[in-house]
Design a protein around this motif. Structure first.
Motif, PDB file in Angstrom:
ATOM      1  N   ALA A   1       0.834  -1.195   0.000  1.00  0.00           N
ATOM      2  CA  ALA A   1       0.000   0.000   0.000  1.00  0.00           C
ATOM      3  C   ALA A   1       0.875   1.255   0.000  1.00  0.00           C
ATOM      4  N   THR A   2       0.569   2.185  -0.907  1.00  0.00           N
ATOM      5  CA  THR A   2       1.442   3.356  -1.067  1.00  0.00           C
ATOM      6  C   THR A   2       0.663   4.645  -1.318  1.00  0.00           C
ATOM      7  N   THR A   3      -0.598   4.721  -0.915  1.00  0.00           N
ATOM      8  CA  THR A   3      -1.371   5.935  -1.156  1.00  0.00           C
ATOM      9  C   THR A   3      -2.118   6.331   0.110  1.00  0.00           C
ATOM     10  N   ALA A   4      -1.473   7.151   0.933  1.00  0.00           N
ATOM     11  CA  ALA A   4      -2.058   7.577   2.206  1.00  0.00           C
ATOM     12  C   ALA A   4      -2.813   8.889   2.009  1.00  0.00           C
ATOM     13  N   THR A   5      -3.931   8.816   1.291  1.00  0.00           N
ATOM     14  CA  THR A   5      -4.672  10.021   0.927  1.00  0.00           C
ATOM     15  C   THR A   5      -5.160  10.776   2.152  1.00  0.00           C
ATOM     16  N   GLU A   6      -5.769  10.067   3.099  1.00  0.00           N
ATOM     17  CA  GLU A   6      -6.293  10.768   4.273  1.00  0.00           C
ATOM     18  C   GLU A   6      -5.180  11.466   5.047  1.00  0.00           C
ATOM     19  N   ALA A   7      -4.046  10.793   5.213  1.00  0.00           N
ATOM     20  CA  ALA A   7      -2.932  11.396   5.954  1.00  0.00           C
ATOM     21  C   ALA A   7      -2.450  12.669   5.264  1.00  0.00           C
ATOM     22  N   GLY A   8      -2.421  12.665   3.931  1.00  0.00           N
ATOM     23  CA  GLY A   8      -2.032  13.863   3.206  1.00  0.00           C
ATOM     24  C   GLY A   8      -3.001  15.007   3.441  1.00  0.00           C
ATOM     25  N   LEU A   9      -4.302  14.701   3.460  1.00  0.00           N
ATOM     26  CA  LEU A   9      -5.307  15.730   3.691  1.00  0.00           C
ATOM     27  C   LEU A   9      -5.229  16.271   5.119  1.00  0.00           C
TER      28      LEU A   9
ATOM     29  N   MET B   1     -12.980   9.659  -7.028  1.00  0.00           N
ATOM     30  CA  MET B   1     -12.673  11.079  -7.173  1.00  0.00           C
ATOM     31  C   MET B   1     -13.958  11.910  -7.268  1.00  0.00           C
ATOM     32  N   ASP B   2     -14.983  11.383  -7.921  1.00  0.00           N
ATOM     33  CA  ASP B   2     -16.264  12.096  -8.002  1.00  0.00           C
ATOM     34  C   ASP B   2     -16.881  12.248  -6.616  1.00  0.00           C
ATOM     35  N   ARG B   3     -16.790  11.207  -5.812  1.00  0.00           N
ATOM     36  CA  ARG B   3     -17.296  11.297  -4.442  1.00  0.00           C
ATOM     37  C   ARG B   3     -16.538  12.366  -3.658  1.00  0.00           C
ATOM     38  N   MET B   4     -15.228  12.414  -3.849  1.00  0.00           N
ATOM     39  CA  MET B   4     -14.427  13.430  -3.165  1.00  0.00           C
ATOM     40  C   MET B   4     -14.853  14.831  -3.591  1.00  0.00           C
ATOM     41  N   ALA B   5     -15.109  15.021  -4.879  1.00  0.00           N
ATOM     42  CA  ALA B   5     -15.518  16.333  -5.375  1.00  0.00           C
ATOM     43  C   ALA B   5     -16.880  16.725  -4.820  1.00  0.00           C
ATOM     44  N   ARG B   6     -17.805  15.777  -4.760  1.00  0.00           N
ATOM     45  CA  ARG B   6     -19.128  16.087  -4.220  1.00  0.00           C
ATOM     46  C   ARG B   6     -19.029  16.436  -2.729  1.00  0.00           C
ATOM     47  N   MET B   7     -18.205  15.699  -2.004  1.00  0.00           N
ATOM     48  CA  MET B   7     -17.995  16.008  -0.593  1.00  0.00           C
ATOM     49  C   MET B   7     -17.318  17.367  -0.426  1.00  0.00           C
ATOM     50  N   GLY B   8     -16.398  17.693  -1.318  1.00  0.00           N
ATOM     51  CA  GLY B   8     -15.646  18.935  -1.217  1.00  0.00           C
ATOM     52  C   GLY B   8     -16.351  20.141  -1.782  1.00  0.00           C
ATOM     53  N   GLY B   9     -17.540  19.935  -2.376  1.00  0.00           N
ATOM     54  CA  GLY B   9     -18.296  21.051  -2.922  1.00  0.00           C
ATOM     55  C   GLY B   9     -17.765  21.582  -4.221  1.00  0.00           C
TER      56      GLY B   9
ATOM     57  N   MET C   1     -15.189  17.319   6.118  1.00  0.00           N
ATOM     58  CA  MET C   1     -14.828  18.221   7.207  1.00  0.00           C
ATOM     59  C   MET C   1     -14.277  19.540   6.677  1.00  0.00           C
ATOM     60  N   MET C   2     -13.488  19.473   5.610  1.00  0.00           N
ATOM     61  CA  MET C   2     -12.975  20.707   5.007  1.00  0.00           C
ATOM     62  C   MET C   2     -14.116  21.553   4.471  1.00  0.00           C
ATOM     63  N   ARG C   3     -15.062  20.894   3.809  1.00  0.00           N
ATOM     64  CA  ARG C   3     -16.217  21.630   3.269  1.00  0.00           C
ATOM     65  C   ARG C   3     -17.023  22.251   4.396  1.00  0.00           C
ATOM     66  N   GLY C   4     -17.109  21.561   5.532  1.00  0.00           N
ATOM     67  CA  GLY C   4     -17.809  22.112   6.683  1.00  0.00           C
ATOM     68  C   GLY C   4     -17.161  23.362   7.230  1.00  0.00           C
ATOM     69  N   ASN C   5     -15.862  23.504   6.983  1.00  0.00           N
ATOM     70  CA  ASN C   5     -15.130  24.709   7.387  1.00  0.00           C
ATOM     71  C   ASN C   5     -15.078  25.752   6.275  1.00  0.00           C
ATOM     72  N   HIS C   6     -15.871  25.518   5.214  1.00  0.00           N
ATOM     73  CA  HIS C   6     -15.958  26.432   4.069  1.00  0.00           C
ATOM     74  C   HIS C   6     -14.668  26.472   3.259  1.00  0.00           C
ATOM     75  N   TRP C   7     -13.954  25.354   3.248  1.00  0.00           N
ATOM     76  CA  TRP C   7     -12.826  25.185   2.356  1.00  0.00           C
ATOM     77  C   TRP C   7     -13.329  24.548   1.061  1.00  0.00           C
ATOM     78  N   TYR C   8     -12.512  24.637   0.021  1.00  0.00           N
ATOM     79  CA  TYR C   8     -12.817  23.958  -1.235  1.00  0.00           C
ATOM     80  C   TYR C   8     -11.752  22.908  -1.508  1.00  0.00           C
ATOM     81  N   LEU C   9     -12.183  21.697  -1.793  1.00  0.00           N
ATOM     82  CA  LEU C   9     -11.251  20.630  -2.146  1.00  0.00           C
ATOM     83  C   LEU C   9     -11.507  20.199  -3.586  1.00  0.00           C
ATOM     84  N   TYR C  10     -10.463  20.312  -4.411  1.00  0.00           N
ATOM     85  CA  TYR C  10     -10.540  19.913  -5.810  1.00  0.00           C
ATOM     86  C   TYR C  10      -9.728  18.639  -6.024  1.00  0.00           C
TER      87      TYR C  10
END
Length: 375
Positions: free
Chosen positions: A227-235, A328-336, A306-315
């Motif tokens: 395993a080599t993709t720690a996406t949550e840790a990066g966020l 990735m589509d789920r991430m975009a919908r969550m990120g607004g 959580m980022m979207r809840g703080n009014h951040w934008y995640l692309y």
């Protein structure tokens, strides 16, 4: 611009190219942990390494075994070759067919499998790694000027150049800002594995855009083992870094926070506990969560929410042949930041188009009125 987060994986390009049999270009053996790399001379197309070593005297045995003997598991079939998560229909016979071959194709495959951080023998990196004293750097003209890079590999090199082009756009949009405290700032965080310190802030928040571009030149993929993709840790690292100083970060108060997540879109590591993720999903229900035990995906989706809840934008920006655009589509919908079809930006499946497609996507994000940072 708030944050650019690339995770870069190598793609398996050790496929036979048309005309190679006629060219006389040899293939290279996928050798093991003792790693004696020797290029075969002459037109030994598809010749077994063992046959060349033993010579042609007498009748050779039918079964000479595999080369090299008595070594570790890091042969061409010991890495994620093929990656059945990314390519469910891929056959293991493809990488297996390259065992005991010697030439340029398998040599490149060997170096890309080991990436920037794995060492085939002792403290020795492959020449592809930026940590190797034998890494051959070269100069290229980019949108941001002349820079020196390690060897080109895809999709890493396209990502490096596209990130430089994106930062150049930010730089141009800030040329009229005389007060350094009033302009956009950028940061770069890399993430892949959780070991060795985990995600790294390779460029802290800065309006020194040239130094940020320079930091992009050394971005390389890690070795392709497990395993080599720690996406949550990066966020999580991004959130901690760019949140306001009053919250423990390095960001400013009352500024828009933008996170651009550049990845192949296949998370497989996560940091939060299962119970934390389960509780968040219960208290913040959404059809975008998998909620089926895929915590490595739901953890990243939780951070986006959580980022979207703080009014951040995640692309989320996908790159590579095996990008999981469903995730990735789920991430975009969550990120607004999803489009009217609920989708994230679409990259290219053609390596020749990677750089231009990424550059276009970054440009649209930066010039989007809803994330315009400069008054």
């Amino acid at each position: 611009m708030g944050m650019i987060l690339p995770t870069l994986h190598r793609e398996w390009f050790a496929t036979r190219q048309a005309g190679s049999a006629e060219s006389g270009i040899p293939r290279l053996a996928q050798v093991g942990a003792d790693r004696q790399l020797a290029m075969a001379p002459g037109p030994f197309e598809a010749v077994l390494l063992s046959q060349m070593l033993l010579g042609g005297l007498g009748q050779p045995p039918d079964n000479r075994g595999t080369i090299p003997p008595n070594t570790g598991s890091y042969k061409i079939t010991g890495f994620n070759n093929p990656n059945t998560s990314t390519y469910p229909g891929a056959s293991s016979s493809v990488p297996s067919s390259y065992r005991n071959k010697i030439g340029y194709v398998t040599y490149v495959q060997f170096m890309m499998d080991y990436g920037r951080d794995l060492k085939p023998i002792g403290d020795t990196y492959t020449p592809l790694s930026k940590y190797s004293s034998f890494c051959p750097r070269h100069s290229e003209i980019t949108a941001g000027g002349m820079f020196r890079f390690p060897p080109r590999e895809q999709p890493a090199h396209a990502a490096r150049r596209a990130l430089i082009a994106a930062i150049e756009i930010v730089k141009e949009r800030n040329t009229s800002i005389t007060d350094p405290a009033a302009g956009d700032r950028v940061s770069i965080i890399t993430f892949d594995v959780l070991t060795g310190g985990g995600p790294q802030v390779v460029c802290p928040l800065t309006n020194d855009y040239d130094s940020a571009m320079q930091a992009c030149t050394d971005l390389q993929a890690c070795g392709d083992v497990s395993a080599t993709t720690a996406t949550e840790a990066g966020l999580i690292t991004a959130k901690k870094h760019i949140q306001p100083k009053s919250a423990g970060g390095q960001g400013r108060e009352s500024t828009n926070k933008i996170v651009v997540l550049l990845t192949d879109g296949v998370p497989n590591l996560y940091q939060s506990s299962n119970s934390t993720i389960d509780n968040y999903i219960v208290n913040n229900p959404s059809s975008n969560f998998y909620a089926n035990g895929a915590y490595w995906c739901d953890a990243a989706l939780m951070q986006s929410s959580m980022m979207r809840g703080n009014h951040w934008y995640l692309y989320p920006v996908g790159v590579g042949l095996g990008c999981d655009y469903g995730f990735m589509d789920r991430m975009a919908r969550m990120g607004g930041t999803a489009d009217s079809n609920g989708q994230s930006p679409r990259g290219s499946g053609n390596p020749a188009d990677y750089e231009q497609r990424l550059t276009d996507i970054f440009s649209k994000i930066i010039t989007n009125p809803q994330v315009h940072l400069v008054e």
